[in-house]
Design a protein around this motif. Structure first.
Motif, mmCIF file in Angstrom:
data_model
loop_
_atom_site.group_PDB
_atom_site.id
_atom_site.type_symbol
_atom_site.label_atom_id
_atom_site.label_comp_id
_atom_site.label_asym_id
_atom_site.label_seq_id
_atom_site.Cartn_x
_atom_site.Cartn_y
_atom_site.Cartn_z
ATOM 1 N N ARG A 56 45.300 39.488 50.989
ATOM 2 C CA ARG A 56 45.211 40.443 49.888
ATOM 3 C C ARG A 56 46.176 41.619 50.099
ATOM 4 N NH1 ARG A 56 39.705 41.829 47.094
ATOM 5 N NH2 ARG A 56 41.327 42.479 45.626
ATOM 6 N N GLY A 82 45.823 35.172 44.268
ATOM 7 C CA GLY A 82 44.454 34.672 44.298
ATOM 8 C C GLY A 82 44.204 33.886 45.568
ATOM 9 N N MET A 107 34.947 40.822 46.036
ATOM 10 C CA MET A 107 35.952 40.110 45.240
ATOM 11 C C MET A 107 35.403 39.757 43.867
ATOM 12 S SD MET A 107 38.082 37.703 47.939
ATOM 13 C CE MET A 107 36.673 36.840 48.653
ATOM 14 N N GLU A 129 35.355 42.906 41.725
ATOM 15 C CA GLU A 129 36.711 43.309 41.341
ATOM 16 C C GLU A 129 37.365 42.318 40.385
ATOM 17 O OE1 GLU A 129 38.874 43.653 44.957
ATOM 18 O OE2 GLU A 129 37.778 45.415 45.665
ATOM 19 N N TYR A 152 38.610 39.602 41.230
ATOM 20 C CA TYR A 152 39.790 39.081 41.914
ATOM 21 C C TYR A 152 39.769 37.552 41.796
ATOM 22 C CZ TYR A 152 43.187 38.113 45.580
ATOM 23 O OH TYR A 152 44.278 37.641 46.276
#
Length: 337
Positions: A115, A121, A137, A140, A142
């Motif tokens: 990250r 990803g 995650m 967020e 993500y």
């Protein structure tokens, strides 16, 4: 030496910078073959290399993803990683593969490192030991996909196989061949697939009204399997059939049988839950519960790229379950009835 720029390529090809940019991004819709050939020739002659760092800053993407494998020694993990890499290559993405060794500390370090490098990803075979990080995650939004292992406490797209049902089918096959003393050996029951495989084993015995014997169920570290198998086969009622819970367990089983002069399937029938490359031509050929690893890897990559490019909401069901196939071969074909 002066760095060759996109402007230099445009000037040499007699086109605009935006046309060169469209060429580099493979947007050819309104570009003739002659124009493409001029740009291609100019790039080759000038030795131009695109500035990927500048491009990623502009696009807010790096065109890179991370794959964190729990244990790269498993052929199943290798097949999935290959499928992901193939899919990424087709879509002009790059994949970085890391091996967590089933260690939550290593897994956390790799997640943080990837990250920090701003990969777009992650595809993760989760150890299950970093729940707060998984939740972070998720919160967020993500882009992340879990493979092989379901973590119930988070709402993240997850790809698994029908572990319980597939093991049930394998044990039922052995029972129908006349076996009643059936053992199972797996690594420790710390993760979803191992637990589900053990549950499938016990459910099959229950449904066929065969007593479950605790001494026939081995769940231990790989390095202790040989000693546990020695204990198992020293019992007065030795098992006539054995289910190996994954490929590494299977290798320990075969090592033990060879060292002790036991033959498959004459002395003990064997079924292995995993993709064994030599299963169809070994002596004897091995009965396997085959997982569709390549299809799973491709689906994982598809789901990740959808998140990266579209930031779509999670569907009501985010669990994708693939069916396994019981490949019956010589190692389990000898009937006791």
């Amino acid at each position: 030496m002066k760095r060759v720029t996109m402007a230099d390529v445009a000037k040499a090809a007699g086109v605009s910078k935006s046309t060169v940019s469209q060429f580099l991004n493979k947007r050819y819709e309104h570009m003739g073959e002659e124009t493409k050939e001029k740009i291609r020739e100019a790039i080759e002659r000038l030795g131009y290399h695109p500035n990927y760092i500048a491009r990623s800053l502009k696009q807010k993407r790096t065109a890179m993803i991370g794959i964190i494998v729990a244990n790269i020694m498993h052929s199943f993990s290798t097949e999935i990683s290959r499928a992901i890499e193939d899919f990424c290559h087709e879509h002009d993405m790059h994949a970085i593969v890391c091996n967590a060794d089933d260690d939550p500390v290593k897994e956390r370090k790799y997640i943080e490192m990837l990250r920090a490098r701003q990969v777009d990803g992650l595809i993760l075979f989760p150890t299950g030991g970093n729940l707060e990080l998984y939740k972070q995650m998720e919160q967020e939004r993500y882009p992340v996909v879990f493979v092989d292992r379901k973590i119930s406490e988070v709402n993240i797209r997850t790809i698994v196989v029908n572990n319980k049902e597939a093991t049930y089918q394998a044990v039922a096959h052995l029972i129908e061949k006349g076996h009643r003393d059936i053992a199972i050996i797996t690594p420790p029951l710390t993760i979803y697939p191992r637990i589900e495989r053990m549950n499938g084993y016990k459910q099959a015995l229950n449904d066929y009204r065969i007593p479950i014997k605790q001494e026939y169920m081995i769940s231990t570290e790989i390095q202790r399997m040989i000693s546990e198998l020695s204990r198992l086969f020293a019992l007065p009622d030795k098992p006539t059939a054995l289910v190996a819970g994954n490929d590494l367990s299977f290798f320990e089983v075969m090592k033990f049988l060879k060292e002790n002069g036991l033959r498959v399937p004459n002395n003990v029938a064997v079924v292995v839950f995993d993709n064994i490359p030599f299963a169809s031509f070994s002596e004897p050929t091995m009965t396997t519960i085959a997982q569709p690893a390549y299809a799973m890897g491709k689906k994982a990559a598809e789901l990740l790229l959808q998140q990266i490019h579209h930031h779509e909401e999670l569907p009501d069901s985010n669990l994708y379950t693939f069916p396994c196939t019981l490949m019956i071969r010589e190692s389990s074909s000898r009937a006791l009835i």
